[in-house]
Enzyme design. Structure first.
Site, PDB file in Angstrom:
ATOM      1  N   HIS A   1     -18.222  76.548  -0.511  1.00 16.36           N
ATOM      2  CA  HIS A   1     -18.191  75.188  -1.039  1.00 16.36           C
ATOM      3  C   HIS A   1     -19.612  74.763  -1.361  1.00 16.36           C
ATOM      4  O   HIS A   1     -20.575  75.425  -0.989  1.00 16.36           O
ATOM      5  CB  HIS A   1     -17.651  74.208   0.000  1.00 16.36           C
ATOM      6  CG  HIS A   1     -16.188  74.272   0.216  1.00 16.36           C
ATOM      7  ND1 HIS A   1     -15.487  73.221   0.752  1.00 16.36           N
ATOM      8  CD2 HIS A   1     -15.277  75.233   0.008  1.00 16.36           C
ATOM      9  CE1 HIS A   1     -14.212  73.546   0.854  1.00 16.36           C
ATOM     10  NE2 HIS A   1     -14.066  74.759   0.412  1.00 16.36           N
TER      11      HIS A   1
ATOM     12  N   GLU B   1     -21.077  76.009   3.155  1.00 11.83           N
ATOM     13  CA  GLU B   1     -21.529  75.045   2.153  1.00 11.83           C
ATOM     14  C   GLU B   1     -22.910  75.505   1.701  1.00 11.83           C
ATOM     15  O   GLU B   1     -23.823  75.637   2.521  1.00 11.83           O
ATOM     16  CB  GLU B   1     -21.610  73.647   2.762  1.00 11.83           C
ATOM     17  CG  GLU B   1     -20.324  73.161   3.405  1.00 11.83           C
ATOM     18  CD  GLU B   1     -19.381  72.472   2.450  1.00 11.83           C
ATOM     19  OE1 GLU B   1     -19.795  72.159   1.309  1.00 11.83           O
ATOM     20  OE2 GLU B   1     -18.230  72.237   2.830  1.00 11.83           O
TER      21      GLU B   1
END
Length: 126
Positions: free
Chosen positions: A15, A114
């Site tokens: 992400h 992330e």
């Protein structure tokens, strides 16, 4: 049904929007122990029986990343992640997330990484 028919042992889902390695459990409103006797709640938030393994995997990824493990690496968010890792429920609770589903229903150990502060990059940069 594909993930159930083709089980994995380990996976990462990528992400953007922060710089951190996030590991299960993510759902604040549902305790893993309500779904299976293999899951426990240690009293300080949701933890899986494999909490230490997940933490180790997340720390390993963060340590190998150029900046993730460094203090202040996630300057894009208000959170400062120690060693570049976080338990999902402590940072970004979500119900029905992929890493929780995979762990609970297919025994796949998945972390979410992330990689960038930019949540929605300009199409020309893709």
């Amino acid at each position: 049904d594909w993930i159930l028919d083709n089980p994995f042992v380990l996976s990462i889902n990528f992400h953007d929007g922060a710089v951190v390695a996030n590991y299960p459990w993510d759902d604040r409103n549902m305790r893993p122990s309500t779904k299976s006797e293999l899951f426990t709640d240690d009293g300080s938030g949701n933890r899986t029986p494999d909490h230490e393994v997940f933490l180790s995997l997340a720390k390993l990824y963060a340590a190998k990343h150029k900046t993730m493990h460094k203090p202040g690496a996630s300057s894009c968010s208000v959170s400062n992640f120690r060693d570049g890792v976080t338990n999902g429920v402590d940072w970004y609770p979500i119900s029905g997330g992929m890493q929780d589903f995979n762990y609970l229903f297919s025994n796949c150990m998945e972390i979410t990484v992330e990689l960038s502060c930019i949540k929605k990059p300009d199409a020309s940069k893709l």
